[in-house]
Design an enzyme around this catalytic site. Sequence first.
Site, PDB file in Angstrom:
ATOM      1  N   ASN A  14       0.847  -1.193   0.000  1.00 40.68           N
ATOM      2  CA  ASN A  14       0.000   0.000   0.000  1.00 40.68           C
ATOM      3  C   ASN A  14       0.885   1.246   0.000  1.00 40.68           C
ATOM      4  OD1 ASN A  14      -1.633   2.169   0.721  1.00 40.68           O
ATOM      5  ND2 ASN A  14      -2.275   1.312   2.690  1.00 40.68           N
ATOM      6  N   LYS A  21       3.132   0.861   3.285  1.00 39.15           N
ATOM      7  CA  LYS A  21       2.750  -0.157   4.267  1.00 39.15           C
ATOM      8  C   LYS A  21       2.714  -1.499   3.556  1.00 39.15           C
ATOM      9  CE  LYS A  21      -0.075   3.181   6.753  1.00 39.15           C
ATOM     10  NZ  LYS A  21      -1.122   4.090   6.368  1.00 39.15           N
ATOM     11  N   ARG A 109      -1.872  -1.680  -4.161  1.00 41.79           N
ATOM     12  CA  ARG A 109      -2.895  -0.623  -4.148  1.00 41.79           C
ATOM     13  C   ARG A 109      -2.516   0.406  -5.203  1.00 41.79           C
ATOM     14  NH1 ARG A 109      -3.093   4.380  -0.259  1.00 41.79           N
ATOM     15  NH2 ARG A 109      -5.041   5.353  -0.894  1.00 41.79           N
ATOM     16  N   ASP A 167      -8.163   2.024  -5.938  1.00 44.26           N
ATOM     17  CA  ASP A 167      -8.869   2.771  -4.906  1.00 44.26           C
ATOM     18  C   ASP A 167     -10.174   3.373  -5.435  1.00 44.26           C
ATOM     19  OD1 ASP A 167      -8.008   2.937  -2.327  1.00 44.26           O
ATOM     20  OD2 ASP A 167      -7.054   4.893  -2.531  1.00 44.26           O
ATOM     21  N   HIS A 227     -12.010   8.929   6.096  1.00 43.59           N
ATOM     22  CA  HIS A 227     -10.646   8.395   6.051  1.00 43.59           C
ATOM     23  C   HIS A 227      -9.705   9.586   6.186  1.00 43.59           C
ATOM     24  CE1 HIS A 227      -7.435   5.530   4.859  1.00 43.59           C
ATOM     25  NE2 HIS A 227      -6.847   6.692   4.646  1.00 43.59           N
ATOM     26  N   GLY A 229      -6.127  10.530   6.725  1.00 43.23           N
ATOM     27  CA  GLY A 229      -4.707  10.145   6.762  1.00 43.23           C
ATOM     28  C   GLY A 229      -3.895  11.303   6.234  1.00 43.23           C
ATOM     29  N   SER A 230      -2.808  10.995   5.554  1.00 48.25           N
ATOM     30  CA  SER A 230      -2.016  12.052   4.952  1.00 48.25           C
ATOM     31  C   SER A 230      -2.831  12.729   3.842  1.00 48.25           C
ATOM     32  CB  SER A 230      -0.744  11.428   4.408  1.00 48.25           C
ATOM     33  OG  SER A 230      -0.044  12.360   3.695  1.00 48.25           O
ATOM     34  N   GLY A 231      -3.588  11.899   3.109  1.00 47.97           N
ATOM     35  CA  GLY A 231      -4.661  12.401   2.252  1.00 47.97           C
ATOM     36  C   GLY A 231      -5.958  12.082   2.988  1.00 47.97           C
ATOM     37  N   GLU A 420      -6.106  -1.667   4.521  1.00 49.89           N
ATOM     38  CA  GLU A 420      -6.174  -1.746   3.048  1.00 49.89           C
ATOM     39  C   GLU A 420      -5.408  -2.965   2.538  1.00 49.89           C
ATOM     40  OE1 GLU A 420      -4.878   2.138   3.845  1.00 49.89           O
ATOM     41  OE2 GLU A 420      -5.914   3.003   2.116  1.00 49.89           O
TER      42      GLU A 420
END
Length: 435
Positions: A14, A21, A109, A167, A227, A229-231, A420
């Site tokens: 991911n 990750k 991903r 995605d 969601h 996160g960083s985005g 994910e």
Amino acid sequence: MSGEAEPKSILSINAGSSSLKIKLFDIVRNDKAPVPKLILKSTISKLTSPSAKFTFKIVDKKEYDVEAQEIENVHTSVEAFNHILKHSRNDDNGFGNKRVDHITHICHRVVHGGEIGDRGPLVVNNRVIKEVEELATLAPLHNGPAESILKEAIRALPEARNIAFFDSSFHSTLPDFIRTYPIDQKVAKEKKLRKYGFHGLSYSWVLKNVAKFLGKEKEETSIIALHLGSGASICAIKNGKSYDTSMGLTPLEGLPGGSRSGTVDPSLIFHYSSRPGEKDKVLSSVELSHAENILNSGSGFKALVGTSDFSEILATDPPTHESELTVNIYLDRILGFLGSYWLKLKGGTGGVDAIVFSGGIGEGSSEFRKMIIDGLAGLNGEFDGLDNERNKKGSEGNEVVYPIGDGEGKIKFLVCETDEELQMVEECLSTKKLW
Ligand SMILES: Nc1ncnc2c1ncn2[C@@H]1O[C@H](COP(=O)(O)OP(=O)(O)O)[C@@H](O)[C@H]1O
Ligand SMILES: CC(=O)OP(=O)(O)O
Ligand SMILES: [Mg+2]
């Protein structure tokens, strides 16, 4: 390439905008079906606010754990992938070549799937790689890195079969009037300019696990999932289908993020890129791509406060004008979407089961969850109040989903630890044509 054979060992990759990750699973058979058993997980985070941090954990071999080790020489996702691979291949690190070379399938991903993404996951061939490459300009922080990792995985692990999971696939159900931008439709169709939406692997995982938690079928479950996160994005899921989501043609639309502006007045680009007195200047394509780059990589938290690490921003003590401004902007934009999606789902179906937090910030920060929930206090009775203690305590044991509300309202507040990597593996195992 293995091909047509049941997976024995799956590596799941991911590439996010600030992290890589990976998880490795052995596939064991119970009576009926192949089941993934986690063997290794490794993350390299803070790629956009160095030094990067490396974590490596082999299940049941704690003596080999590496915990948030600073690494100076890793700046990109593909460097991060090679770092993890090299570390895994070293026998001294408790793992060794044999394990890595037994990988039969690799799940990747890929953030933007364009039109092919609507078909769901695909076995990677040259055509798929070319599509991922062509879509790189529509997901500049993601598709390029995913393509580099794809090529590197093919080179480094030639025996494995590679599968791309998009995605954007989860959002193929967006109604026409939501996915269509109000522009010339001939141009829109020719250039495939429409809302795609992202973070779909996370939303699939969240939907599946929240439905299980609520004891409902997915098709009867309606939630607003965040969601963060960083985005960051938000998705209104109506009866198990994506109905609206805050990201658009690219992952730039909607909420601000670590280095992304989120939605701004489109005209801002032209004014940002010209000097005073030059307002009517026609911008060159170089200037336009420079502006696009600034909005993706040089804006958001990083531009406002100098770091894209949200935990650092929240921990600024005492808060500065910049740290407070950043938190307030983020909070305001999130509340705007929550209000809008609540109205859209209520008006349509009469029901929202839960607001669900996920992603690095959504799962990690009880403080920020509290700020969001406090912001909805005006709708008491409609929404749960906050259970402060549970919110602070976080997940107990191995809970994937847990409640943080007081149970007084019609709409619950839940946290879901998104995965994910495992989502891709579960989809792979349930889809024989991918083997
Ligand atoms: N405990 C925490 N409190 C606040 N923010 C956190 C926490 N843990 C992680 N974060 C933030 O989450 C973001 C990374 O989220 P993640 O979902 O891992 O990103 P990516 O987009 O790279 O997948 C970073 O801004 C990080 O600072
Ligand atoms: C789509 C997207 O922004 O993903 P991430 O948050 O992992 O960077
Ligand atoms: Mg991510």
